[in-house]
Design an enzyme around this catalytic site. Structure first.
Site, mmCIF file in Angstrom:
data_model
loop_
_atom_site.group_PDB
_atom_site.id
_atom_site.type_symbol
_atom_site.label_atom_id
_atom_site.label_comp_id
_atom_site.label_asym_id
_atom_site.label_seq_id
_atom_site.Cartn_x
_atom_site.Cartn_y
_atom_site.Cartn_z
ATOM 1 N N TYR A 119 36.141 46.671 38.205
ATOM 2 C CA TYR A 119 35.283 45.598 38.188
ATOM 3 C C TYR A 119 34.326 46.195 36.816
ATOM 4 O O TYR A 119 33.408 47.271 36.947
ATOM 5 C CB TYR A 119 34.268 45.750 39.254
ATOM 6 C CG TYR A 119 32.993 44.765 39.322
ATOM 7 C CD1 TYR A 119 33.062 43.730 38.641
ATOM 8 C CD2 TYR A 119 31.925 45.259 39.775
ATOM 9 C CE1 TYR A 119 31.669 42.939 38.632
ATOM 10 C CE2 TYR A 119 30.792 44.763 39.631
ATOM 11 C CZ TYR A 119 30.824 43.482 39.173
ATOM 12 O OH TYR A 119 29.405 42.585 38.967
ATOM 13 N N ASP A 163 37.943 41.812 37.750
ATOM 14 C CA ASP A 163 36.935 40.992 37.063
ATOM 15 C C ASP A 163 36.508 41.763 36.144
ATOM 16 O O ASP A 163 35.665 42.922 36.001
ATOM 17 C CB ASP A 163 35.604 40.775 38.089
ATOM 18 C CG ASP A 163 34.521 40.135 37.310
ATOM 19 O OD1 ASP A 163 34.748 39.857 36.146
ATOM 20 O OD2 ASP A 163 33.395 40.058 37.816
ATOM 21 N N HIS A 267 33.630 33.094 41.324
ATOM 22 C CA HIS A 267 34.903 33.418 40.791
ATOM 23 C C HIS A 267 35.926 32.890 41.993
ATOM 24 O O HIS A 267 35.667 32.696 42.989
ATOM 25 C CB HIS A 267 35.120 34.970 40.854
ATOM 26 C CG HIS A 267 34.262 35.844 39.825
ATOM 27 N ND1 HIS A 267 34.748 36.218 38.741
ATOM 28 C CD2 HIS A 267 32.976 36.020 39.698
ATOM 29 C CE1 HIS A 267 33.696 36.972 37.807
ATOM 30 N NE2 HIS A 267 32.911 36.731 38.599
#
Length: 276
Positions: A119, A163, A267
């Protein structure tokens, strides 16, 4: 491109920035019904380890779980139907202790598969490291990960997902012309991601299925009243594989309809199926 070995095991790996695993735990069942992954990597779990919703994950068949979380921010988790082991070379990126990476080994008949769940910091709104500490942190984070990746050498039998908060290609954003000065698509971020990818000789698995001249998004802002009609998306979520696994790619899915789920993330889940 390496060929798939005879008798290889089908494996589905999915990634999703869930934006609070405790709030959105009920949506995991919908994800399972649609994608049925063997391994699920989550980002922005936003909960300390002791409050992770283990019962919900267990009920969905994820009997193996490795998590690293913190209160209210960040956090990553790997949920699996297959045995997992935490990789020993975890790092505290930028010395912030902010739970942004988890590396695991998935136990498979053909040998362990490394899975790295990242992330990357979002970077704030101003694309200037001199005036925006969040943007500076983002660039420092990617540079540090790139150095670490280079030190490990080319990836082998590995998958990297998460992500990554960068949309590197022209058609990873709704308008390259309008987005080129916006955080996530600036030249400095694109160059940083390109160096990271090259350092591990990673293969962009999603663009294996969707050519670079076609639009591909995984994120749509909460600010859009009708996100589907405006379709101003970005590809912030990525799935990379080592070159030796490029020939094992079988299919992918971007679960766009998940953006319409009740109280959902901005998302959407993304999945790869490999024969490993």
């Amino acid at each position: 491109m390496a060929e798939t070995k005879p008798g290889a095991t089908p494996l589905r790996v999915a990634t999703w920035n869930i934006n609070s695993v405790r709030l959105r735990a009920p949506l995991l069942r919908q994800l399972m019904e649609e994608l049925n992954p063997d391994v699920l990597c989550l980002q922005e779990t936003k909960t300390p380890d002791e409050h992770f919703p283990h019962e919900a994950a267990e009920a969905l068949g994820f009997t193996h779980r490795i998590i690293t979380g913190m209160k209210g921010y960040n956090g990553v988790a790997v949920l699996s139907r297959l045995p997992l082991a935490r990789l020993p070379d975890g790092k505290d990126w930028c010395g912030k202790g902010d739970c942004r990476h988890l590396g695991v080994a998935v136990d498979l008949p053909g040998g362990p598969l490394e899975v790295h769940n990242f992330y990357v910091p979002a970077g704030g709104d101003v694309p200037d490291a001199a005036v925006n500490p969040k943007f500076a942190h983002k660039l420092d984070f990617v540079a540090e990960v790139t150095d670490w990746t280079a030190g490990r050498g080319p990836a082998r039998r590995s998958v990297l997902v998460g992500d990554l908060n960068i949309a590197p290609l022209e058609h990873d954003v709704w308008s390259h012309k309008q987005m080129v000065g916006i955080v996530s698509h600036t030249p400095v971020e694109v160059e940083a991601m390109t160096r990271w990818q090259a350092a591990g000789d990673w293969y962009d698995a999603l663009r294996h299925f969707v050519p670079a001249d076609q639009k591909l998004y995984t994120w749509w802002s909460y600010r859009a009243k009708d996100w589907r009609a405006s379709d101003r998306g970005r590809r912030l979520d990525h799935m990379w594989v080592s070159q030796d696994l490029a020939g094992s790619l079988r299919r992918h899915a971007v679960l766009k309809d998940a953006r319409d789920w009740v109280q959902t993330s901005d998302h959407v889940p993304v999945m790869l199926e490999l024969a490993v």
